[in-house]
Write an enzyme that holds these catalytic residues in place. Structure first.
Site, short mmCIF file in Angstrom:
data_model
loop_
_atom_site.label_atom_id
_atom_site.label_comp_id
_atom_site.label_asym_id
_atom_site.label_seq_id
_atom_site.Cartn_x
_atom_site.Cartn_y
_atom_site.Cartn_z
N ARG A 32 0.87 -1.15 0.16
CA ARG A 32 -0.22 0.05 -0.05
C ARG A 32 1.01 1.28 -0.02
O ARG A 32 1.97 1.47 0.66
CB ARG A 32 -0.88 0.05 1.07
CG ARG A 32 -1.57 1.26 1.57
CD ARG A 32 -1.88 1.44 3.19
NE ARG A 32 -2.89 2.38 3.38
CZ ARG A 32 -2.48 2.92 4.64
NH1 ARG A 32 -1.40 2.93 5.40
NH2 ARG A 32 -3.32 3.87 4.81
N ARG A 73 -6.61 18.43 7.84
CA ARG A 73 -5.16 18.37 8.70
C ARG A 73 -4.74 19.89 8.90
O ARG A 73 -5.47 20.93 8.33
CB ARG A 73 -4.11 17.74 7.35
CG ARG A 73 -4.20 16.55 7.33
CD ARG A 73 -3.29 15.80 6.33
NE ARG A 73 -3.55 14.66 6.55
CZ ARG A 73 -2.75 13.46 7.08
NH1 ARG A 73 -1.60 13.89 7.61
NH2 ARG A 73 -3.09 12.26 7.23
N LYS A 216 -12.94 2.41 2.60
CA LYS A 216 -12.40 2.55 4.08
C LYS A 216 -13.51 3.26 4.96
O LYS A 216 -13.97 4.14 4.79
CB LYS A 216 -11.12 3.60 4.39
CG LYS A 216 -9.80 3.02 3.73
CD LYS A 216 -8.83 3.87 3.50
CE LYS A 216 -7.98 4.23 4.95
NZ LYS A 216 -6.96 5.17 4.37
N THR A 274 -5.02 -1.06 11.33
CA THR A 274 -4.41 -0.02 12.03
C THR A 274 -4.19 -0.58 13.53
O THR A 274 -4.94 -1.23 13.98
CB THR A 274 -5.58 1.11 12.08
OG1 THR A 274 -5.51 1.65 10.86
CG2 THR A 274 -4.91 2.21 13.13
P1 PGA Z 1 -5.37 5.62 7.84
O1 PGA Z 1 -6.37 4.94 7.43
O2 PGA Z 1 -4.06 4.77 7.98
O3 PGA Z 1 -5.03 6.29 6.28
O4 PGA Z 1 -5.60 6.99 8.63
C1 PGA Z 1 -6.77 3.90 8.49
C2 PGA Z 1 -7.43 4.19 9.79
O5 PGA Z 1 -7.87 5.06 9.93
O6 PGA Z 1 -7.49 3.30 10.49
MN MN Z 2 -7.89 6.85 8.45
#
Ligand code: PGA
Ligand code: MN
Length: 460
Positions: A32, A73, A216, A274
């Site tokens: 990724r 952000r 996601k 995560t």
């Molecule tokens: P990210 O997405 O790593 O791009 O933040 C995954 C998450 O939020 O768990």
């Molecule tokens: Mn995320």
């Protein structure tokens, strides 16, 4: 043979040919690239390295582009420490030069923020309580302090911003992605199926409709609209990091198991993400709790698990993959997935389920062929415990198959008009995948959306 797939994020800790090859040899099935960090030239370099590794190892390795998506952000300011109990001012703007101000480049943030809200900075590492909110600034009290850097994430706990599905940055990144050799896009902060349609249209307009989209799930709207999203997407991610920005953390175990089950009911692949081995960013050995978490993911029958910081910026990228693989392999010895009944099973799905049950009862290998990958996804959703090979004549489809639970992709082309079953069988024998005495269940998706031809054979 391991069934659950391993996906890892590449970053500064994993950018050379040597490390990327070592990760692949250790068991990584897909890489990724996270477009929230880094630039296009660094991404282009990683893409060409992965393709070289893929060629050298003679495997199919999907490359995934993860779009930043509609999130906010912080702007630019001098990094500083926020002290618990003290006050800090958030101001609208790209930059702030004032010592006690932090800039946020989107005014919508100040429209949504209300006094009493919790502001979560850098994935919640730092939190503030809003005391006084004006049109373009807010006075906050530091609840949990720490060092704050520019450009890290900022959320208002439990609240969402009405931003477009794809930001200007996403559009620029897509311009790059769609000119590169990318197989899958992860779409961040998906709120409804319309967000997926918006991305799908851009991909299609570029003539790249073979690229798969995984949504996601990381917001409340994403949870609420999960049925539509599962119909529209090619797969989902359980993005536990940002889910924790919208839900109390103690809800995460239930969100995880509910999402995993729902995805299986829709027959769509699901990736767990995560903090899977978070402590290994620094340490060479995982915590007991992390090992139990991986086992728990296997017990939810997810298609794959994804590492983020562990391999992107950690001290032990290879060891992290080794531990993930070891724990998965051990768990799979004892956890045999159920064949979950679908919410949307067609006659072709039921046919695929029959193939899986038949092969399992004969202790046969499944030798399949797919044109667009639909037959592959159908077989995988019924979690075949026997070796399951899926051939296709398309490189991108073969790579995408490598993301699906239990499937091994093979590149074979056959003439579907003539005697496809025997030609396919012969080519599987030539590839050394089956030999004399093996029992094989051979199946072909003859038409675009169908899985409709099967034959049982004892190879002679
Ligand atoms: P990210 O997405 O790593 O791009 O933040 C995954 C998450 O939020 O768990
Ligand atoms: Mn995320």
């Amino acid at each position: 043979m391991r069934k659950t797939k391993i996906i890892v994020t590449l970053g500064p800790a994993s950018s050379t040919y040597q490390i990327i090859k070592a990760l692949a040899l250790e068991g990584v099935d897909a890489f990724r690239l996270n477009f929230s960090h880094g630039d296009h030239s660094e991404k282009a370099s990683k893409i060409s390295i992965i393709r070289k590794v893929e060629e050298d190892l003679k495997r199919f390795i999907p490359i995934i582009a993860d779009l930043q998506g509609p999130s906010i952000r912080l702007g630019e300011f001098k990094p500083r420490e926020l002290i618990t109990g003290k006050e800090v001012k958030l101001v609208y703007g790209d930059k702030s030069s004032n010592e006690d101000e932090i800039s946020i480049p989107l005014d919508i943030f100040f429209k949504v923020l209300e006094a009493g809200d919790t502001v979560l900075i850098d994935d919640g590492r730092i939190s503030l309580i809003a005391i006084d909110v004006k049109e373009s600034e807010a006075r906050c009290k530091v609840e949990i302090g720490g060092n704050v850097r520019p450009k890290v994430t900022v959320h208002i706990h439990g609240k969402e911003f009405n931003l477009p599905a794809l930001t200007n940055k996403d559009i620029e990144d897509l311009e790059f992605i769609l000119n590169q050799d990318i197989d899958i896009i992860f779409q961040s902060f998906v709120r409804s199926k319309e967000d997926i349609y918006a991305l799908r249209k851009i991909i299609k307009d570029k003539g790249k409709e073979d690229i798969k989209i995984y949504a996601k799930i990381e917001t409340k709207s994403g949870m609420k609209n999960i049925d539509g999203i599962l119909e529209a997407a090619d797969g989902i991610l359980i993005a536990r990091g940002d889910l924790g920005m919208f839900y109390p953390l103690e809800e995460i175990p239930l969100l995880e198991s509910n999402l995993a089950r729902k995805a299986l009911q829709y027959g769509k692949p699901v990736i767990l993400a995560t903090q899977i081995l978070e402590s290994m960013i620094n340490n060479p050995v995982p915590t007991r709790a992390e090992i139990v978490d991986i086992f728990n993911g296997i017990s939810n029958y997810v298609d794959g698990m994804m590492l983020s910081g562990e391999t992107a910026i950690g001290n032990n990228p290879i060891l992290a993959v080794r531990w993930l693989r070891k724990v998965i392999e051990r768990a799979e010895k004892d956890v045999i997935p159920e064949k979950i009944k679908g919410l949307n099973e067609t006659i072709y799905d039921k046919f695929a389920k029959g193939i899986v049950l038949l092969a399992e009862s004969l202790n046969a290998k499944i030798l399949a062929y797919t044109k667009k990958g639909t037959t592959a996804r159908r077989l995988s959703r019924y979690r075949p415990t026997v070796p399951t090979y899926v051939a296709t004549d398309s490189e991108i489809i073969a790579r995408q198959i490598n993301m699906l639970w239990g499937l091994i992709p093979v590149k074979i082309s056959i003439d579907l008009e003539k005697d496809p079953v025997n030609e396919l069988k012969r080519k599987y024998i030539d590839n050394g995948i089956v030999g004399k005495g093996d029992i094989a269940v051979i199946t072909i998706g003859l038409r675009d959306r169908a899985t409709d031809l099967a034959q049982v054979d004892i190879i002679s």
